[in-house]
Design a protein around this motif. Structure first.
Motif, PDB file in Angstrom:
ATOM      1  N   UNK A   1      25.432  30.297  37.713  1.00 16.50           N
ATOM      2  CA  UNK A   1      26.385  31.226  38.317  1.00 16.50           C
ATOM      3  C   UNK A   1      27.561  31.473  37.378  1.00 16.50           C
ATOM      4  N   UNK A   2      27.945  32.739  37.247  1.00 15.56           N
ATOM      5  CA  UNK A   2      29.100  33.120  36.446  1.00 15.56           C
ATOM      6  C   UNK A   2      30.178  33.651  37.370  1.00 15.56           C
ATOM      7  N   UNK A   3      31.407  33.289  37.109  1.00 23.31           N
ATOM      8  CA  UNK A   3      32.507  33.859  37.886  1.00 23.31           C
ATOM      9  C   UNK A   3      33.069  35.050  37.125  1.00 23.31           C
ATOM     10  N   UNK A   4      33.097  36.191  37.797  1.00 29.83           N
ATOM     11  CA  UNK A   4      33.458  37.454  37.174  1.00 29.83           C
ATOM     12  C   UNK A   4      34.583  38.107  37.967  1.00 29.83           C
ATOM     13  N   UNK A   5      35.556  38.672  37.267  1.00 25.69           N
ATOM     14  CA  UNK A   5      36.619  39.439  37.906  1.00 25.69           C
ATOM     15  C   UNK A   5      36.410  40.912  37.565  1.00 25.69           C
ATOM     16  N   UNK A   6      36.438  41.769  38.590  1.00 26.98           N
ATOM     17  CA  UNK A   6      36.288  43.210  38.389  1.00 26.98           C
ATOM     18  C   UNK A   6      37.599  43.891  38.755  1.00 26.98           C
ATOM     19  N   UNK A   7      38.271  44.426  37.753  1.00 29.72           N
ATOM     20  CA  UNK A   7      39.525  45.145  37.976  1.00 29.72           C
ATOM     21  C   UNK A   7      39.187  46.596  38.314  1.00 29.72           C
ATOM     22  N   UNK A   8      39.262  46.916  39.583  1.00 34.94           N
ATOM     23  CA  UNK A   8      38.950  48.266  40.039  1.00 34.94           C
ATOM     24  C   UNK A   8      37.636  48.324  40.794  1.00 34.94           C
ATOM     25  N   UNK A   9      37.666  48.013  42.102  1.00 34.81           N
ATOM     26  CA  UNK A   9      36.453  48.067  42.922  1.00 34.81           C
ATOM     27  C   UNK A   9      36.385  49.414  43.634  1.00 34.81           C
ATOM     28  N   UNK A  10      36.141  50.444  42.841  1.00 37.69           N
ATOM     29  CA  UNK A  10      36.030  51.795  43.377  1.00 37.69           C
ATOM     30  C   UNK A  10      34.590  52.255  43.430  1.00 37.69           C
ATOM     31  N   UNK A  27      32.351  36.757  42.500  1.00 41.42           N
ATOM     32  CA  UNK A  27      33.103  37.918  42.029  1.00 41.42           C
ATOM     33  C   UNK A  27      34.467  38.020  42.702  1.00 41.42           C
ATOM     34  N   UNK A  28      35.507  38.119  41.871  1.00 39.18           N
ATOM     35  CA  UNK A  28      36.837  38.519  42.329  1.00 39.18           C
ATOM     36  C   UNK A  28      36.945  40.021  42.135  1.00 39.18           C
ATOM     37  N   UNK A  29      37.416  40.716  43.148  1.00 37.22           N
ATOM     38  CA  UNK A  29      37.536  42.162  43.039  1.00 37.22           C
ATOM     39  C   UNK A  29      38.938  42.615  43.365  1.00 37.22           C
ATOM     40  N   UNK A  30      39.418  43.623  42.638  1.00 38.47           N
ATOM     41  CA  UNK A  30      40.770  44.119  42.887  1.00 38.47           C
ATOM     42  C   UNK A  30      40.747  45.518  43.476  1.00 38.47           C
ATOM     43  N   UNK A  31      41.790  45.830  44.223  1.00 41.68           N
ATOM     44  CA  UNK A  31      42.018  47.157  44.764  1.00 41.68           C
ATOM     45  C   UNK A  31      43.519  47.409  44.768  1.00 41.68           C
ATOM     46  N   UNK A  32      43.909  48.665  44.780  1.00 43.87           N
ATOM     47  CA  UNK A  32      45.331  49.012  44.870  1.00 43.87           C
ATOM     48  C   UNK A  32      45.707  49.359  46.293  1.00 43.87           C
ATOM     49  N   UNK A  33      44.762  49.263  47.221  1.00 46.98           N
ATOM     50  CA  UNK A  33      45.001  49.620  48.616  1.00 46.98           C
ATOM     51  C   UNK A  33      44.809  48.416  49.535  1.00 46.98           C
ATOM     52  N   UNK A  34      45.816  48.098  50.308  1.00 50.36           N
ATOM     53  CA  UNK A  34      45.709  46.977  51.255  1.00 50.36           C
ATOM     54  C   UNK A  34      44.602  47.220  52.274  1.00 50.36           C
ATOM     55  N   UNK A  35      44.389  48.484  52.637  1.00 50.09           N
ATOM     56  CA  UNK A  35      43.362  48.811  53.625  1.00 50.09           C
ATOM     57  C   UNK A  35      41.957  48.462  53.145  1.00 50.09           C
ATOM     58  N   UNK A  36      41.777  48.387  51.825  1.00 44.74           N
ATOM     59  CA  UNK A  36      40.449  48.136  51.276  1.00 44.74           C
ATOM     60  C   UNK A  36      40.143  46.652  51.110  1.00 44.74           C
ATOM     61  N   UNK A  37      41.144  45.806  51.286  1.00 45.08           N
ATOM     62  CA  UNK A  37      40.932  44.367  51.119  1.00 45.08           C
ATOM     63  C   UNK A  37      39.858  43.845  52.065  1.00 45.08           C
ATOM     64  N   UNK A  38      39.841  44.340  53.297  1.00 46.82           N
ATOM     65  CA  UNK A  38      38.855  43.881  54.281  1.00 46.82           C
ATOM     66  C   UNK A  38      37.448  44.338  53.904  1.00 46.82           C
ATOM     67  N   UNK A  39      37.344  45.518  53.262  1.00 47.99           N
ATOM     68  CA  UNK A  39      36.036  46.012  52.819  1.00 47.99           C
ATOM     69  C   UNK A  39      35.457  45.086  51.753  1.00 47.99           C
ATOM     70  N   UNK A  40      36.325  44.665  50.822  1.00 49.66           N
ATOM     71  CA  UNK A  40      35.876  43.741  49.778  1.00 49.66           C
ATOM     72  C   UNK A  40      35.455  42.404  50.390  1.00 49.66           C
ATOM     73  N   UNK A  41      36.260  41.913  51.303  1.00 46.91           N
ATOM     74  CA  UNK A  41      35.970  40.621  51.934  1.00 46.91           C
ATOM     75  C   UNK A  41      34.652  40.658  52.684  1.00 46.91           C
ATOM     76  N   UNK A  42      34.387  41.760  53.403  1.00 48.73           N
ATOM     77  CA  UNK A  42      33.140  41.897  54.154  1.00 48.73           C
ATOM     78  C   UNK A  42      31.924  41.929  53.226  1.00 48.73           C
ATOM     79  N   UNK A  43      32.151  42.344  51.970  1.00 46.36           N
ATOM     80  CA  UNK A  43      31.065  42.393  50.981  1.00 46.36           C
ATOM     81  C   UNK A  43      30.930  41.074  50.212  1.00 46.36           C
ATOM     82  N   UNK A  44      31.639  40.046  50.650  1.00 54.33           N
ATOM     83  CA  UNK A  44      31.635  38.708  50.033  1.00 54.33           C
ATOM     84  C   UNK A  44      32.288  38.714  48.651  1.00 54.33           C
ATOM     85  N   UNK A  45      33.154  39.695  48.430  1.00 56.94           N
ATOM     86  CA  UNK A  45      33.954  39.757  47.209  1.00 56.94           C
ATOM     87  C   UNK A  45      35.296  39.093  47.500  1.00 56.94           C
TER      88      UNK A  45
END
Length: 278
Positions: A1-10, A27-45
């Motif tokens: 397993x590799x730990x990867x950070x993705x700057x920009x989960x668009x 995977x760590x994923x970033x977004x500039x929108x607070x509303x999108x944080x839950x979308x990332x979390x639901x995707x196991x990001x």
């Protein structure tokens, strides 16, 4: 397993993160929108709010600096997939907003565990010069975003604290994104004979996975599908398939003959394009 950070989960970063997680990576994923944080979390990001600033030292506001440190923590690979978004920037201005954002990000990468950086760029760095374009072709951008991408590439490539691979994508298609939707019904469209240089979202993801799996770092890759019909032929065909109003091209010959070669992708990565999706 590799730990990867993705700057920009668009448009690309989110399905890429899902694909990498499916292969067993964290995977760590970033977004500039607070509303999108839950979308990332639901995707196991692992979700992070990260807003890059073009002002040096401005990461401290709203705890953004802490977010960047946490976002990069314990990751081996950083994928930077953020568009320049320079439509509102005055081209005559000496301030290079996107370049400054990357410049301000680099110190955070340097002090983190990141060893490899994959920077998503664009074939727009080559401008519209005629002929066959390879990775050996010297960039000659004719747009502000292309000029800033070249400068950002150089900043990352020249840094000795991590290895950087530059991935230059052609025109992006896939999901609900297709340029024919913007051309449908339009008239007097120029350069009908210009070849298309496109890349499907699924191939974008497949190529990134190949780079990671094969550890192809300190490289530059042009990523476009190995077919280049004329704009008129391709977009007329696609409009017909999608039941859209046909675009109308002016009859004059095109002065753009740029064809982006994908030979390096196919030979070095042994990558096979999913041509049935185009």
């Amino acid at each position: 397993m590799i730990k990867i950070s993705i700057l920009g989960c668009g448009w690309l970063g989110l399905p890429l993160a899902k694909a990498l997680i499916k292969k067993g990576n964290s995977v760590n994923g970033s977004t500039t929108s607070e509303d999108k944080l839950s979308i990332l979390k639901d995707a196991r990001i692992n979700p992070f709010l990260v807003i890059l600033s073009e002002v040096e030292g401005n990461f401290e506001s709203d705890g953004i600096s802490e977010n960047i440190d946490s976002f990069l923590a314990e990751s081996e690979i950083l994928i930077i997939d953020i568009p320049p978004k320079l439509r509102t920037v005055d081209p005559s201005s000496e301030k290079k907003v996107f370049v400054e954002k990357i410049k301000n990000l680099i110190p955070f990468i340097e002090k983190s565990t990141i060893q490899k950086v994959l920077f998503v760029s664009s074939t727009s760095v080559y401008g519209d010069d005629n002929g066959l374009v390879t990775e050996e072709t010297i960039p000659n951008p004719d747009t502000e975003s292309g000029k800033q991408l070249v400068l950002a590439e150089k900043l990352l490539q020249e840094n000795q604290n991590f290895e950087t691979t530059i991935l230059r994508f052609g025109g992006l298609i896939g999901e609900v994104r297709h340029p024919v939707k913007f051309l449908a019904g339009k008239e007097n469209i120029e350069n009908p004979d210009a070849p298309v240089n496109l890349i499907h979202q699924n191939d974008c993801i497949g190529i990134i996975e190949a780079i990671i799996n094969q550890s192809n770092w300190n490289e530059v890759f042009n990523a476009v599908a190995p077919f280049h019909p004329s704009r008129k032929d391709y977009y007329t065909q696609k409009a017909t398939q999608m039941n859209l109003i046909l675009p109308k091209f002016i009859s004059e010959k095109s002065n753009i003959k740029k064809v982006i070669s994908n030979e390096k992708i196919e030979t070095v990565l042994s990558y096979k394009f999913k041509l049935n999706e185009y």
